[in-house]
Design an enzyme around this catalytic site. Sequence first.
Site, PDB file in Angstrom:
ATOM      1  CB  CYS A 386      -0.977  -0.043   1.164  1.00 55.72           C
ATOM      2  SG  CYS A 386      -2.409   1.001   0.856  1.00 55.72           S
ATOM      3  CG  HIS A 514      -3.567  -3.556   3.171  1.00 55.85           C
ATOM      4  ND1 HIS A 514      -2.578  -3.094   4.006  1.00 55.85           N
ATOM      5  CD2 HIS A 514      -4.182  -2.456   2.682  1.00 55.85           C
ATOM      6  CE1 HIS A 514      -2.590  -1.776   4.025  1.00 55.85           C
ATOM      7  NE2 HIS A 514      -3.554  -1.355   3.230  1.00 55.85           N
ATOM      8  CD  GLU A 516      -1.427  -6.228   5.347  1.00 55.82           C
ATOM      9  OE1 GLU A 516      -1.091  -6.498   4.168  1.00 55.82           O
ATOM     10  OE2 GLU A 516      -1.561  -5.060   5.755  1.00 55.82           O
TER      11      GLU A 516
HETATM   12  N1  GLN Z   1      -1.813   6.721   2.929  1.00 52.50           N
HETATM   13  C1  GLN Z   1      -1.964   5.978   1.721  1.00 52.50           C
HETATM   14  C2  GLN Z   1      -3.341   6.175   1.106  1.00 52.50           C
HETATM   15  O1  GLN Z   1      -4.251   6.572   1.778  1.00 52.50           O
HETATM   16  C3  GLN Z   1      -1.707   4.508   1.944  1.00 52.50           C
HETATM   17  C4  GLN Z   1      -2.678   3.857   2.871  1.00 52.50           C
HETATM   18  C5  GLN Z   1      -2.209   2.534   3.416  1.00 52.50           C
HETATM   19  O2  GLN Z   1      -1.025   2.255   3.393  1.00 52.50           O
HETATM   20  N2  GLN Z   1      -3.120   1.736   3.932  1.00 52.50           N
HETATM   21  O3  GLN Z   1      -3.522   5.928  -0.062  1.00 52.50           O
END
Ligand code: GLN
Length: 544
Positions: A386, A514, A516
């Site tokens: 992410c 994600h 995970e």
């Molecule tokens: N801050 C980034 C976004 O909002 C990544 C978010 C995250 O890593 N869950 O796109």
Amino acid sequence: METKYIFVTGGVVSSLGKGITASSLGLLLKKHGLNVFMQKFDPYLNIDPGTMSPYQHGEVFVTEDGAETDLDLGHYERFIDVNLTKESSVTSGKIYKHVLDCERKGNYLGATIQVIPHITNEIKRRILLAEKTSNADVIITEIGGTVGDIESQPFIEAIRQFRIDKGFQNVVFIHNTLVPFLRSSEELKTKPTQHSVKELQSFGIQPDIIVLRSEKKVNESHKEKISMFCNISKDAVFESLDQKIIYEIITSLHEQGLDKYILKRLNITDEKYTKEICLDDYKDLIKRIKNLKESVKIGIVGKYVELHDAYISIIESLKHAGYKLDSKVDIYWINSSNLNDTNINDVINDVNGIVIPGGFGSRGTEGKELAIKYCRENNIPLLGICFGLQLAIIEYAKDVLKIKDPNSTEIDERCENPVIDYLPEQYKGINLGGTMRLGAYECKLNKDSKVYQLYNNQELIKERHRHRFEFNNKYLDIFKKDPNFLISGVNPQTNLLEIFELKNNDYFVCCQFHPEFKSRPLRPHPLFVGLIKASLNKKYEQEC
Ligand code: GLN
């Protein structure tokens, strides 16, 4: 069969592991052939933990249908291996908001709105909603907090009423408590449990089962004492001893007969469900964990590294992948705010692979970018997740593609080249709660990618998201022209970049989603397996 309900409360102290007790029981009942669904009641007033700092709350776990939930749901999903939903996560905030919205609409026809019955009715409705939407045979609901907290009282009152509504034979109360060990006198103490049960009884709830968490073995005389003072039969007292390997809690509760006791108590007599179950898969896993042949060092570069709960699903996913490859994963916590040009070499040379997890805001991003650059240039295996992907894109744009002043609008609104920008439906000033791109979306994998092979040649995958920013497709052509940059997967509906890899590196994989959240102990996630495999190879190389 009528639906059965199991409520798990906690007493004496928090962090007793009642989530693990609840999910172990869920797994055992699932093995008995029952369709199990799980739910958590959280007494805080936030609508969900989505807006809370990881320091306050640990990780925010995201469900397939896009709910931002308590990290306990991660344990539930990993244990029972059932996708949970919005109905699994109920906070006081959600309950009160619903009741107050109904009041404003005039739904209560002039009544005075009160905790009893309006709040308690809404809590009971949420249990029924979980039942209706999941169609499960058994709903297991964990009540967050500790019995006696002012905040959790409406939940306790609601489940007390619920037993009357549904009947004794359909509802079980399990109370999880602590039996502390006093080192000076070398004895276990049952008094806190007695007090906690009294507290529960004062709310009208007599537990059917007590599970005792303790660091030393609980003996028969302790159980007898608890049985007598807590008004419960001795064979309804179980122990949950501290275990090095959490899966031993499953086998231990089963050996003590917890699942059998519950089936009997809930009058589930059909032979289809009461047959002896096979736990060989978990027994094998425990054996494997005890005899891991290799070890590998993985660095997690983040800004919340003091609080490991902020990365709990990543930690678990690394362990799962390690088990598959017969390797113990030693995690090195690397605080991104402390990384700089002078120490980066020493810090990263200590590990065999790196994870750059998700994150928000600009603090610590420079350190993360340095780590990414180091991994890219020195062929250290890296998995970027992410925010990790977004920073890897910025680093590549700056250091390889020589794009001037590339950044994310999240970090620098006025940067010259926003290679990471708001998703189309997002904008500055949007309400923060529940408005990110959340939940599972499809991703179509590139057949020429390493990732495609890792996913067992599956072309269409589905992964969970939680972000507001994304790769800016205005720069797609520049990236595509680079011979080393491979787009490994895109969203087939929107064309958003979901995953990329660098061809010249052994393992440099970054994903916008994600992974995970979908790793399971017996089914590790392919991207973590890929990372651990590459990191093991790196280790041999480093040792030679
Ligand atoms: N801050 C980034 C976004 O909002 C990544 C978010 C995250 O890593 N869950 O796109």
